[in-house]
Design a protein around this motif. Structure first.
Motif, mmCIF file in Angstrom:
data_model
loop_
_atom_site.group_PDB
_atom_site.id
_atom_site.type_symbol
_atom_site.label_atom_id
_atom_site.label_comp_id
_atom_site.label_asym_id
_atom_site.label_seq_id
_atom_site.Cartn_x
_atom_site.Cartn_y
_atom_site.Cartn_z
ATOM 1 N N SER A 160 27.786 -44.096 -8.090
ATOM 2 C CA SER A 160 26.616 -44.841 -8.780
ATOM 3 C C SER A 160 25.315 -43.886 -8.957
ATOM 4 O O SER A 160 24.808 -44.386 -9.699
ATOM 5 C CB SER A 160 26.467 -45.941 -8.073
ATOM 6 N N ASP A 161 25.224 -42.811 -8.094
ATOM 7 C CA ASP A 161 23.908 -42.035 -8.261
ATOM 8 C C ASP A 161 24.217 -40.690 -8.278
ATOM 9 O O ASP A 161 24.380 -40.187 -6.961
ATOM 10 C CB ASP A 161 22.939 -42.645 -7.429
ATOM 11 N N GLN A 214 17.392 -48.640 -2.670
ATOM 12 C CA GLN A 214 17.227 -47.759 -3.427
ATOM 13 C C GLN A 214 16.081 -46.496 -3.064
ATOM 14 O O GLN A 214 15.202 -46.428 -3.687
ATOM 15 C CB GLN A 214 16.842 -48.127 -4.981
ATOM 16 N N GLU A 224 21.954 -38.239 -8.661
ATOM 17 C CA GLU A 224 20.520 -37.573 -9.023
ATOM 18 C C GLU A 224 19.923 -37.486 -7.404
ATOM 19 O O GLU A 224 19.310 -36.674 -7.184
ATOM 20 C CB GLU A 224 19.566 -38.458 -9.782
#
Length: 124
Positions: free
Chosen positions: A77-78, A52, A80
């Motif tokens: 999934s991300d 991460q 940001e």
């Protein structure tokens, strides 16, 4: 010149060329971040999912899959995390493809230390 302070941040550099990674490694040492390295798209996805990171520097031309494909998979999934593409491709089409895949910014190789720090400072 001031360096972005990325202390307590983790940056994943996705780069299959050893010399390019060594250059980035030297520059990122000035930011005090934890640096992770992936040499392929599949390795980048594994590290992204297990570690991460806070930011990704994504080479577009990778041996197993295009960096835009890796970016698209990460964006599932991300939305940001800052993903900064690095490419030797100077065509507008290459840059559009990277942005459409979800890259936050693009660095054209070869880039200077100042240009790298200017771009990552926007997301630090």
């Amino acid at each position: 010149m001031s360096f972005p302070n990325l202390q307590n941040k983790t940056v994943l550099v996705v780069e299959d060329d050893d010399m390019s990674f060594l250059y980035l490694n030297q520059l990122f040492m000035l930011t005090h971040c934890k640096l992770l390295h992936a040499r392929s798209g599949s390795e980048a996805l594994e590290i992204f999912n297990s570690q991460q990171p806070d930011m990704i520097i994504m080479d577009i031309q990778l041996p197993d899959m295009d960096g835009t494909v890796v970016t698209s998979k990460i964006r599932q999934s991300d939305n940001e995390i800052p993903i900064i593409a690095q490419t030797a491709g100077t065509s507008g089409e290459d840059q559009d493809k990277a942005l459409k895949a979800g890259c936050s910014a693009i660095l054209i190789k070869p880039f200077t230390m100042e240009k790298l720090f200017e771009v990552i400072s926007r997301f630090a």
